[in-house]
Design a protein around this motif. Structure first.
Motif: not given
Length: 266
Positions: A238-250
């Motif tokens: 899930e966290w890698v996916e957030y990074h891929k989406q440019g959403k590391r703030d989540k």
């Protein structure tokens, strides 16, 4: 099992969280002084846990025998190194015990990094210890890297040979407020979440080696689960996916971090 840790290139193994130095720019020392309610419970990793982890680590990846503590304080340091004969063995040290434990380092560790920082009152003593260590080891392993953090005069360290790696300083409480803008990889994803694993002395596994006193970056427990299951678990995915989406703030840890997995020179 150990061959399916896709992308993993480095494991940071916190043999001990104790340290024999009081660095002004250390986040843990700041926590000890100002936020004692979340101060670390200092101690060593159980040797049986180290053995369990060593049996799961793929060949030829980097094993760093430190996270936050000084690895040469670990009583069975030499025995630990022998467990990882098929890996690239590295360590980061302040060098205070480098002569005392030279026999456990020379011909055993592949690379040793000496942490040097600006305005260190023990800087001259550190230099002399490293100089003596180099004299003792001669042409044998390990290769030496001088990691110079902040405004450090590198010329005298160049005289000792080895590799000079300059680093910019940041806020003691985390990887933010860098003196120099952090380097960002072109893919726009933090490389550390893609290729790092950090295991603290309790066996808690984190996505990276960033300073994390509240353990919000933990993705598993090596006492309970295999490294394979943790690395391929739902939380990390899930966290890698957030990074891929440019959403590391989540991601709790990443939202307060400006590091992108690429060290920035001073």
């Amino acid at each position: 099992m150990s061959k399916c840790l896709n992308g993993l290139y480095c494991i940071h193994l916190e043999l001990t969280s104790r340290c024999n130095k009081n660095c002004w720019m250390c986040g843990r020392r700041k926590i000890d002084r100002e936020y004692p309610e979340i101060a670390a419970n200092y101690g060593e990793m159980d040797f049986e846990l180290v053995k369990k982890i060593s049996e799961q680590v793929p060949e030829d990846i980097v094993v760093q025998f430190h996270n936050n503590g000084e690895p040469l304080l670990y009583p069975k340091f030499g025995e630990v190194v022998k467990l990882f004969e098929n890996q690239i063995k590295c360590m980061d040290t302040n060098a205070k015990l480098i002569i005392e434990r030279a026999d456990e380092i020379i011909d055993s560790i592949d690379t040793i990094t000496i942490s040097i920082f600006e305005n260190d009152p023990e800087g001259d003593e550190q230099f002399e210890l490293v100089k003596e260590f180099i004299k003792i080891k001669g042409d044998r392993k390990p290769n030496i890297v001088f990691r110079c953090m902040g405004d450090v005069g590198v010329e005298k360290w160049k005289e000792l040979g080895g590799i000079i790696a300059t680093r910019t300083l940041h806020n003691p409480l985390g990887s933010f407020e860098y003196r120099k803008s952090p380097t960002v990889p072109e893919i726009g994803i933090c490389l550390e979440i893609l290729n790092h694993m950090a295991i603290d002395r309790f066996g808690k596994v984190s996505i990276c080696v960033r300073f994390d006193p509240q353990r919000v970056g933990v993705i598993g427990d090596a006492n309970i689960d295999s490294l394979y299951d943790i690395w391929n678990g739902e939380k990390r995915k899930e966290w890698v996916e957030y990074h891929k989406q440019g959403k590391r703030d989540k991601i709790p840890l990443c939202s307060k971090c400006d590091f992108w997995g690429v060290a920035t020179s001073s």
